[in-house]
Design an enzyme around this catalytic site. Sequence first.
Site, PDB file in Angstrom:
ATOM      1  N   LYS A   1       0.844  -1.214   0.000  1.00 24.50           N
ATOM      2  CA  LYS A   1       0.000   0.000   0.000  1.00 24.50           C
ATOM      3  C   LYS A   1       0.872   1.254   0.000  1.00 24.50           C
ATOM      4  O   LYS A   1       0.566   2.229  -0.692  1.00 24.50           O
ATOM      5  CB  LYS A   1      -0.888   0.032   1.250  1.00 24.50           C
ATOM      6  CG  LYS A   1      -2.086  -0.878   1.200  1.00 24.50           C
ATOM      7  CD  LYS A   1      -2.916  -0.629   2.463  1.00 24.50           C
ATOM      8  CE  LYS A   1      -4.026  -1.626   2.611  1.00 24.50           C
ATOM      9  NZ  LYS A   1      -4.661  -1.554   3.942  1.00 24.50           N
ATOM     10  N   THR A   2       1.928   1.237   0.807  1.00 24.78           N
ATOM     11  CA  THR A   2       2.788   2.419   0.884  1.00 24.78           C
ATOM     12  C   THR A   2       3.402   2.719  -0.480  1.00 24.78           C
ATOM     13  O   THR A   2       3.400   3.862  -0.927  1.00 24.78           O
ATOM     14  CB  THR A   2       3.897   2.204   1.941  1.00 24.78           C
ATOM     15  OG1 THR A   2       3.283   2.179   3.226  1.00 24.78           O
ATOM     16  CG2 THR A   2       4.922   3.318   1.904  1.00 24.78           C
TER      17      THR A   2
ATOM     18  N   LYS B   1       7.508  -1.574  -5.560  1.00 26.93           N
ATOM     19  CA  LYS B   1       8.393  -0.573  -6.175  1.00 26.93           C
ATOM     20  C   LYS B   1       8.318  -0.619  -7.697  1.00 26.93           C
ATOM     21  O   LYS B   1       8.442   0.410  -8.367  1.00 26.93           O
ATOM     22  CB  LYS B   1       9.841  -0.814  -5.719  1.00 26.93           C
ATOM     23  CG  LYS B   1      10.099  -0.485  -4.253  1.00 26.93           C
ATOM     24  CD  LYS B   1      10.218   1.017  -4.024  1.00 26.93           C
ATOM     25  CE  LYS B   1      10.683   1.337  -2.618  1.00 26.93           C
ATOM     26  NZ  LYS B   1      10.813   2.776  -2.390  1.00 26.93           N
TER      27      LYS B   1
ATOM     28  N   GLY C   1      -0.665  12.287  -7.644  1.00 21.32           N
ATOM     29  CA  GLY C   1      -1.857  13.148  -7.735  1.00 21.32           C
ATOM     30  C   GLY C   1      -1.559  14.541  -7.210  1.00 21.32           C
ATOM     31  O   GLY C   1      -1.969  15.552  -7.802  1.00 21.32           O
TER      32      GLY C   1
ATOM     33  N   TYR D   1       2.007   8.439 -15.317  1.00 21.41           N
ATOM     34  CA  TYR D   1       1.647   9.844 -15.047  1.00 21.41           C
ATOM     35  C   TYR D   1       2.465  10.777 -15.948  1.00 21.41           C
ATOM     36  O   TYR D   1       1.973  11.829 -16.378  1.00 21.41           O
ATOM     37  CB  TYR D   1       1.871  10.205 -13.565  1.00 21.41           C
ATOM     38  CG  TYR D   1       0.633  10.023 -12.712  1.00 21.41           C
ATOM     39  CD1 TYR D   1       0.261   8.776 -12.239  1.00 21.41           C
ATOM     40  CD2 TYR D   1      -0.187  11.114 -12.391  1.00 21.41           C
ATOM     41  CE1 TYR D   1      -0.872   8.596 -11.463  1.00 21.41           C
ATOM     42  CE2 TYR D   1      -1.329  10.943 -11.619  1.00 21.41           C
ATOM     43  CZ  TYR D   1      -1.663   9.684 -11.159  1.00 21.41           C
ATOM     44  OH  TYR D   1      -2.794   9.524 -10.403  1.00 21.41           O
TER      45      TYR D   1
ATOM     46  N   TYR E   1       7.691  -5.659  -1.442  1.00 20.16           N
ATOM     47  CA  TYR E   1       8.600  -4.527  -1.667  1.00 20.16           C
ATOM     48  C   TYR E   1       8.958  -4.426  -3.155  1.00 20.16           C
ATOM     49  O   TYR E   1       8.769  -3.373  -3.778  1.00 20.16           O
ATOM     50  CB  TYR E   1       9.847  -4.735  -0.822  1.00 20.16           C
ATOM     51  CG  TYR E   1      10.860  -3.615  -0.862  1.00 20.16           C
ATOM     52  CD1 TYR E   1      10.642  -2.420  -0.189  1.00 20.16           C
ATOM     53  CD2 TYR E   1      12.067  -3.774  -1.541  1.00 20.16           C
ATOM     54  CE1 TYR E   1      11.587  -1.400  -0.195  1.00 20.16           C
ATOM     55  CE2 TYR E   1      13.024  -2.764  -1.551  1.00 20.16           C
ATOM     56  CZ  TYR E   1      12.784  -1.579  -0.874  1.00 20.16           C
ATOM     57  OH  TYR E   1      13.734  -0.577  -0.891  1.00 20.16           O
TER      58      TYR E   1
HETATM   59  P1  NAD Z   1      14.105   3.885   6.313  1.00 15.78           P
HETATM   60  O1  NAD Z   1      13.262   2.738   6.729  1.00 15.78           O
HETATM   61  O2  NAD Z   1      15.115   4.402   7.267  1.00 15.78           O
HETATM   62  O3  NAD Z   1      13.209   5.123   5.861  1.00 15.78           O
HETATM   63  C1  NAD Z   1      11.915   4.997   5.333  1.00 15.78           C
HETATM   64  C2  NAD Z   1      11.043   6.070   5.969  1.00 15.78           C
HETATM   65  O4  NAD Z   1       9.729   6.013   5.395  1.00 15.78           O
HETATM   66  C3  NAD Z   1      10.886   5.874   7.476  1.00 15.78           C
HETATM   67  O5  NAD Z   1      11.131   7.076   8.144  1.00 15.78           O
HETATM   68  C4  NAD Z   1       9.435   5.417   7.619  1.00 15.78           C
HETATM   69  O6  NAD Z   1       8.862   5.754   8.861  1.00 15.78           O
HETATM   70  C5  NAD Z   1       8.784   6.127   6.447  1.00 15.78           C
HETATM   71  N1  NAD Z   1       7.530   5.502   6.011  1.00 15.78           N
HETATM   72  C6  NAD Z   1       7.289   4.183   5.806  1.00 15.78           C
HETATM   73  N2  NAD Z   1       6.032   4.007   5.406  1.00 15.78           N
HETATM   74  C7  NAD Z   1       5.441   5.238   5.352  1.00 15.78           C
HETATM   75  C8  NAD Z   1       4.146   5.696   5.022  1.00 15.78           C
HETATM   76  N3  NAD Z   1       3.185   4.847   4.646  1.00 15.78           N
HETATM   77  N4  NAD Z   1       3.904   7.029   5.098  1.00 15.78           N
HETATM   78  C9  NAD Z   1       4.869   7.882   5.475  1.00 15.78           C
HETATM   79  N5  NAD Z   1       6.106   7.513   5.813  1.00 15.78           N
HETATM   80  C10 NAD Z   1       6.399   6.186   5.736  1.00 15.78           C
HETATM   81  O7  NAD Z   1      14.803   3.440   4.941  1.00 15.78           O
HETATM   82  P2  NAD Z   1      15.842   4.233   4.000  1.00 15.78           P
HETATM   83  O8  NAD Z   1      17.009   3.366   3.816  1.00 15.78           O
HETATM   84  O9  NAD Z   1      16.011   5.616   4.452  1.00 15.78           O
HETATM   85  O10 NAD Z   1      15.043   4.217   2.622  1.00 15.78           O
HETATM   86  C11 NAD Z   1      14.414   5.363   2.094  1.00 15.78           C
HETATM   87  C12 NAD Z   1      13.881   5.063   0.704  1.00 15.78           C
HETATM   88  O11 NAD Z   1      14.966   4.705  -0.165  1.00 15.78           O
HETATM   89  C13 NAD Z   1      12.881   3.915   0.665  1.00 15.78           C
HETATM   90  O12 NAD Z   1      11.859   4.223  -0.262  1.00 15.78           O
HETATM   91  C14 NAD Z   1      13.707   2.760   0.147  1.00 15.78           C
HETATM   92  O13 NAD Z   1      12.925   1.829  -0.541  1.00 15.78           O
HETATM   93  C15 NAD Z   1      14.693   3.464  -0.766  1.00 15.78           C
HETATM   94  N6  NAD Z   1      15.922   2.671  -0.918  1.00 15.78           N
HETATM   95  C16 NAD Z   1      16.863   2.653   0.074  1.00 15.78           C
HETATM   96  C17 NAD Z   1      17.996   1.864  -0.091  1.00 15.78           C
HETATM   97  C18 NAD Z   1      19.083   1.807   0.953  1.00 15.78           C
HETATM   98  O14 NAD Z   1      20.023   1.036   0.798  1.00 15.78           O
HETATM   99  N7  NAD Z   1      19.068   2.594   2.006  1.00 15.78           N
HETATM  100  C19 NAD Z   1      18.173   1.096  -1.258  1.00 15.78           C
HETATM  101  C20 NAD Z   1      17.173   1.140  -2.217  1.00 15.78           C
HETATM  102  C21 NAD Z   1      16.064   1.940  -2.062  1.00 15.78           C
HETATM  103  N1  UDP Z   2      -4.279  13.548  -4.300  1.00 11.24           N
HETATM  104  C1  UDP Z   2      -3.640  14.008  -3.175  1.00 11.24           C
HETATM  105  N2  UDP Z   2      -3.301  15.338  -3.115  1.00 11.24           N
HETATM  106  C2  UDP Z   2      -3.581  16.206  -4.130  1.00 11.24           C
HETATM  107  C3  UDP Z   2      -4.224  15.704  -5.277  1.00 11.24           C
HETATM  108  C4  UDP Z   2      -4.558  14.357  -5.340  1.00 11.24           C
HETATM  109  O1  UDP Z   2      -3.350  13.279  -2.226  1.00 11.24           O
HETATM  110  O2  UDP Z   2      -3.232  17.371  -4.011  1.00 11.24           O
HETATM  111  C5  UDP Z   2      -4.623  12.123  -4.363  1.00 11.24           C
HETATM  112  C6  UDP Z   2      -6.100  11.893  -4.550  1.00 11.24           C
HETATM  113  O3  UDP Z   2      -6.608  11.382  -3.328  1.00 11.24           O
HETATM  114  C7  UDP Z   2      -6.197  10.895  -5.634  1.00 11.24           C
HETATM  115  C8  UDP Z   2      -4.785  10.571  -6.066  1.00 11.24           C
HETATM  116  O4  UDP Z   2      -3.959  11.578  -5.485  1.00 11.24           O
HETATM  117  O5  UDP Z   2      -6.761   9.691  -5.166  1.00 11.24           O
HETATM  118  C9  UDP Z   2      -4.580  10.587  -7.548  1.00 11.24           C
HETATM  119  O6  UDP Z   2      -4.953  11.860  -8.044  1.00 11.24           O
HETATM  120  P1  UDP Z   2      -5.360  12.063  -9.552  1.00 11.24           P
HETATM  121  O7  UDP Z   2      -5.745  13.485  -9.734  1.00 11.24           O
HETATM  122  O8  UDP Z   2      -4.325  11.547 -10.454  1.00 11.24           O
HETATM  123  O9  UDP Z   2      -6.581  11.076  -9.747  1.00 11.24           O
HETATM  124  P2  UDP Z   2      -8.131  11.208  -9.413  1.00 11.24           P
HETATM  125  O10 UDP Z   2      -8.306  12.198  -8.285  1.00 11.24           O
HETATM  126  O11 UDP Z   2      -8.731  11.668 -10.690  1.00 11.24           O
HETATM  127  O12 UDP Z   2      -8.514   9.823  -9.012  1.00 11.24           O
END
Ligand code: NAD
Ligand code: UDP
Length: 318
Positions: free
Chosen positions: A96-97, A154, A107, A164, A150
Amino acid sequence: MRNYSTTKRVLVTGGAGFLGSHLCGRLLEKGYDVLCLDNMYTGTKENIAHMLGETRFEFMRHDVTFPLYVEVDEIFNLACPASPIHYQFDPVQTTKTSVHGAINMLGLAKRVKARILQASTSEVYGDPEVHPQEESYWGRVNPIGERACYDEGKRCAETLFFDYHRQHGLEIKVARIFNTYGPRMHPNDGRVVSNFIVQALKNEPITLYGDGMQTRSFCYVDDLVDGLIRLMASPADVIGPINLGNPVEYTVKQLAEKIIELTGSSSTMAFRPLPSDDPRQRQPNIGRAKELLDWEPTTELEEGLKKTIDYFENAFSA
Ligand code: NAD
Ligand code: UDP
Ligand code: UDP
């Protein structure tokens, strides 16, 4: 929506994490206004404590899987747990993230016409047959394995970024980050460099998964952050994907030996089962980053490890 400032406003999602906190610091040094967003899943307040007093720094607790309405000029989308232990703890949330988070941030970028960079990963190559990995390689990922939340998350995020771009004309940048290490990795992060350093400093056994002959290429955090900033500042037609990482490759066993040597530890090596789908080899081809960003890492492993060891000694010596 105007305010009185003409300073560039930059959103960093995952800004309280390891890479994100270093990136926020560098952006502040460059004079930008930084909005650091994080849900604190693996991030910490300690990582950003030194920036909280700055007028141009703002922290917001928010989960990127929910919509976000702010006004910014640039977005670095780093939110996502990066260590296998943490991204596999709640795999549905990890997907989901990556996916809902990307949709929301795209968006947002679309609405405010911001340039947006995605922190993608070498994991999109999976357990690769092509070595070193170059950006044209499509990868070998198990779609139903324990790393898939993951890897596939990604990969889908990259798809969304490119769609986009093609469909809505967004200015995108996609960085494929290879293993990066340095100060502010969490002691319980679970990734190899922090695990080995913490174990070595406590003179506990170094846990080698499998035979330790799998390879990785380790990039120091300052070099990586420099690459991210160069990519964001590059011309609009440079969209990537671009590999960012250090091309010098080591076996995990060599890394353990180096850390034991640098810490003067009496740790022994303890062999543990290899996690499923653990890639056998990984090394970036960084030709594209060299050519398009004039970027390559300058910190050698030993130098970077010494700085990281210093950090762990000082931060957790109590
Ligand atoms: P990290 O786990 O220290 O940092 C990730 C951060 O994202 C954390 O602070 C966490 O709390 C936050 N986060 C997680 N889910 C979230 C959500 N749903 N909403 C808001 N915040 C959220 O890891 P990192 O090493 O700093 O990695 C940062 C980014 O770089 C990641 O996207 C990772 O996939 C990418 N990356 C890192 C490496 C590496 O070797 N460090 C390699 C490849 C890719
Ligand atoms: N969105 C957001 N912040 C913004 C504009 C959009 O978080 O300032 C989110 C919004 O919830 C939407 C998603 O981004 O679900 C994708 O936006 P987009 O405009 O591409 O699609 P639509 O709203 O038409 O589904
Ligand atoms: N690894 C290890 N011992 C540890 C942690 C990791 O041998 O305590 C190995 C892991 O199996 C992998 C490599 O080190 O082959 C890098 O693992 P990490 O989790 O740092 O990153 P990955 O590249 O696998 O995402």
